[in-house]
Design a protein around this motif. Structure first.
Motif, PDB file in Angstrom:
ATOM      1  N   HIS A  13     -70.117  16.019  34.423  1.00 40.01           N
ATOM      2  CA  HIS A  13     -68.718  16.383  34.660  1.00 40.01           C
ATOM      3  C   HIS A  13     -68.615  17.238  35.898  1.00 40.01           C
ATOM      4  O   HIS A  13     -69.525  17.980  36.236  1.00 40.01           O
ATOM      5  CB  HIS A  13     -68.157  17.183  33.483  1.00 40.01           C
ATOM      6  CG  HIS A  13     -68.075  16.399  32.213  1.00 40.01           C
ATOM      7  ND1 HIS A  13     -67.175  15.393  32.009  1.00 40.01           N
ATOM      8  CD2 HIS A  13     -68.798  16.480  31.087  1.00 40.01           C
ATOM      9  CE1 HIS A  13     -67.329  14.888  30.804  1.00 40.01           C
ATOM     10  NE2 HIS A  13     -68.317  15.525  30.228  1.00 40.01           N
ATOM     11  N   SER A  15     -66.087  19.422  36.112  1.00 39.88           N
ATOM     12  CA  SER A  15     -65.492  20.649  35.619  1.00 39.88           C
ATOM     13  C   SER A  15     -66.493  21.438  34.781  1.00 39.88           C
ATOM     14  O   SER A  15     -67.077  20.920  33.832  1.00 39.88           O
ATOM     15  CB  SER A  15     -64.263  20.314  34.768  1.00 39.88           C
ATOM     16  OG  SER A  15     -63.882  21.422  33.995  1.00 39.88           O
ATOM     17  N   SER A  17     -65.789  23.878  32.802  1.00 41.28           N
ATOM     18  CA  SER A  17     -65.268  24.089  31.450  1.00 41.28           C
ATOM     19  C   SER A  17     -65.496  22.856  30.577  1.00 41.28           C
ATOM     20  O   SER A  17     -65.796  22.976  29.391  1.00 41.28           O
ATOM     21  CB  SER A  17     -63.790  24.467  31.480  1.00 41.28           C
ATOM     22  OG  SER A  17     -63.013  23.421  32.013  1.00 41.28           O
ATOM     23  N   GLU A  18     -65.368  21.658  31.161  1.00 39.15           N
ATOM     24  CA  GLU A  18     -65.657  20.441  30.394  1.00 39.15           C
ATOM     25  C   GLU A  18     -67.122  20.394  30.002  1.00 39.15           C
ATOM     26  O   GLU A  18     -67.466  20.053  28.868  1.00 39.15           O
ATOM     27  CB  GLU A  18     -65.317  19.189  31.210  1.00 39.15           C
ATOM     28  CG  GLU A  18     -63.849  18.893  31.342  1.00 39.15           C
ATOM     29  CD  GLU A  18     -63.602  17.643  32.163  1.00 39.15           C
ATOM     30  OE1 GLU A  18     -64.455  16.735  32.148  1.00 39.15           O
ATOM     31  OE2 GLU A  18     -62.557  17.580  32.823  1.00 39.15           O
ATOM     32  N   THR A  20     -69.160  22.926  29.671  1.00 37.02           N
ATOM     33  CA  THR A  20     -69.402  23.969  28.677  1.00 37.02           C
ATOM     34  C   THR A  20     -68.948  23.503  27.302  1.00 37.02           C
ATOM     35  O   THR A  20     -69.670  23.672  26.313  1.00 37.02           O
ATOM     36  CB  THR A  20     -68.679  25.278  29.074  1.00 37.02           C
ATOM     37  OG1 THR A  20     -69.170  25.685  30.355  1.00 37.02           O
ATOM     38  CG2 THR A  20     -68.923  26.369  28.062  1.00 37.02           C
ATOM     39  N   ARG A  21     -67.769  22.874  27.211  1.00 40.66           N
ATOM     40  CA  ARG A  21     -67.288  22.360  25.916  1.00 40.66           C
ATOM     41  C   ARG A  21     -68.232  21.283  25.376  1.00 40.66           C
ATOM     42  O   ARG A  21     -68.518  21.231  24.189  1.00 40.66           O
ATOM     43  CB  ARG A  21     -65.869  21.817  26.044  1.00 40.66           C
ATOM     44  CG  ARG A  21     -64.793  22.899  26.043  1.00 40.66           C
ATOM     45  CD  ARG A  21     -63.396  22.316  25.833  1.00 40.66           C
ATOM     46  NE  ARG A  21     -63.056  21.283  26.812  1.00 40.66           N
ATOM     47  CZ  ARG A  21     -62.514  21.515  28.006  1.00 40.66           C
ATOM     48  NH1 ARG A  21     -62.249  22.743  28.374  1.00 40.66           N
ATOM     49  NH2 ARG A  21     -62.219  20.518  28.820  1.00 40.66           N
ATOM     50  N   GLU A  22     -68.704  20.422  26.263  1.00 38.38           N
ATOM     51  CA  GLU A  22     -69.602  19.362  25.823  1.00 38.38           C
ATOM     52  C   GLU A  22     -70.933  19.924  25.339  1.00 38.38           C
ATOM     53  O   GLU A  22     -71.476  19.492  24.337  1.00 38.38           O
ATOM     54  CB  GLU A  22     -69.823  18.357  26.950  1.00 38.38           C
ATOM     55  CG  GLU A  22     -70.475  17.092  26.458  1.00 38.38           C
ATOM     56  CD  GLU A  22     -70.422  15.982  27.478  1.00 38.38           C
ATOM     57  OE1 GLU A  22     -71.029  14.944  27.195  1.00 38.38           O
ATOM     58  OE2 GLU A  22     -69.790  16.122  28.535  1.00 38.38           O
ATOM     59  N   GLU A  24     -71.388  22.935  24.134  1.00 45.32           N
ATOM     60  CA  GLU A  24     -71.112  23.602  22.855  1.00 45.32           C
ATOM     61  C   GLU A  24     -71.027  22.579  21.721  1.00 45.32           C
ATOM     62  O   GLU A  24     -71.547  22.801  20.630  1.00 45.32           O
ATOM     63  CB  GLU A  24     -69.833  24.432  22.950  1.00 45.32           C
ATOM     64  CG  GLU A  24     -70.005  25.672  23.791  1.00 45.32           C
ATOM     65  CD  GLU A  24     -68.700  26.416  24.049  1.00 45.32           C
ATOM     66  OE1 GLU A  24     -67.612  25.913  23.677  1.00 45.32           O
ATOM     67  OE2 GLU A  24     -68.779  27.511  24.633  1.00 45.32           O
ATOM     68  N   GLY A  25     -70.383  21.433  21.973  1.00 41.55           N
ATOM     69  CA  GLY A  25     -70.317  20.376  20.965  1.00 41.55           C
ATOM     70  C   GLY A  25     -71.692  19.802  20.653  1.00 41.55           C
ATOM     71  O   GLY A  25     -72.013  19.505  19.494  1.00 41.55           O
ATOM     72  N   TYR A  26     -72.519  19.652  21.689  1.00 37.71           N
ATOM     73  CA  TYR A  26     -73.884  19.150  21.498  1.00 37.71           C
ATOM     74  C   TYR A  26     -74.687  20.121  20.630  1.00 37.71           C
ATOM     75  O   TYR A  26     -75.357  19.714  19.689  1.00 37.71           O
ATOM     76  CB  TYR A  26     -74.543  18.954  22.864  1.00 37.71           C
ATOM     77  CG  TYR A  26     -75.978  18.491  22.776  1.00 37.71           C
ATOM     78  CD1 TYR A  26     -76.289  17.189  22.416  1.00 37.71           C
ATOM     79  CD2 TYR A  26     -77.023  19.365  23.054  1.00 37.71           C
ATOM     80  CE1 TYR A  26     -77.601  16.758  22.335  1.00 37.71           C
ATOM     81  CE2 TYR A  26     -78.329  18.936  22.979  1.00 37.71           C
ATOM     82  CZ  TYR A  26     -78.614  17.638  22.622  1.00 37.71           C
ATOM     83  OH  TYR A  26     -79.913  17.225  22.538  1.00 37.71           O
ATOM     84  N   GLU A  28     -73.497  22.272  18.519  1.00 37.54           N
ATOM     85  CA  GLU A  28     -72.949  22.226  17.161  1.00 37.54           C
ATOM     86  C   GLU A  28     -73.524  21.041  16.395  1.00 37.54           C
ATOM     87  O   GLU A  28     -73.910  21.174  15.233  1.00 37.54           O
ATOM     88  CB  GLU A  28     -71.417  22.136  17.222  1.00 37.54           C
ATOM     89  CG  GLU A  28     -70.764  22.180  15.857  1.00 37.54           C
ATOM     90  CD  GLU A  28     -69.247  22.111  15.955  1.00 37.54           C
ATOM     91  OE1 GLU A  28     -68.645  21.464  15.090  1.00 37.54           O
ATOM     92  OE2 GLU A  28     -68.683  22.702  16.895  1.00 37.54           O
TER      93      GLU A  28
END
Length: 160
Positions: A13, A15, A17-18, A20-22, A24-26, A28
């Motif tokens: 990505h 971004s 922030s994108e 970082t969200r990905e 974090e989802g990984y 999780e």
């Protein structure tokens, strides 16, 4: 051959922030809380083209101390985020698992260790030999390392 950065099932990505969200989802999905050190180690592993040692990561992630990196790698091993192999020098090399679930047979592949530049390379296109163990033996992992000289070092030696 895929690199460690492309073996992680995360897309690239632009971004932050994108990404970082990905990440974090990984984490999780793997059952791991995304601390700052864990995110930094994961990003460092994604950026590498070859498997890396603890010392390599220590140089990359300075000023993070060696014991913090080691604790993260130990957790990553337990949670199937990375797998490790001994490169023939007695050093563990770490690389990201390519599967979203547990590391599996597809993550176990042949590695090549260059005795000149001391880099390890993934030989994912070479298949591991099938072996049938005697009754009662249960494998947990397979490590297959070929030692020699990589093309870049071979060319350098040919010029010398």
């Amino acid at each position: 051959m895929t690199t460690a950065s492309s073996s992680l099932p995360l897309s690239v990505h632009t971004s932050l922030s994108e990404m970082t969200r990905e990440i974090e989802g990984y984490f999780e999905q793997k059952g791991v809380r995304p601390t700052a050190n864990r995110v930094l180690v994961l990003r460092a592993l994604r950026a590498e083209e070859h498997p890396v040692t603890l010392t390599d990561l220590e140089l990359t992630l300075s000023p993070m101390d060696k014991s913090s990196i080691f604790r993260v790698l130990t957790l990553f091993l337990e949670q199937d985020i990375v797998h490790a192999f001994e490169d023939g020098r007695g050093l563990l090399n770490y690389e990201l698992c390519g599967s979203r679930g547990p590391c599996d047979r597809r993550d176990e592949h042949i590695h090549f260790y260059c005795e000149s530049c001391r880099q390890s390379f993934c030989m994912e296109d070479l298949t591991l030999p099938e072996m049938e163990l005697p009754e009662g033996f249960t494998p947990h992992s397979i490590s297959f390392v070929i030692k020699g000289e990589c093309p870049r070092c071979r060319r350098q030696h040919d010029r010398d």
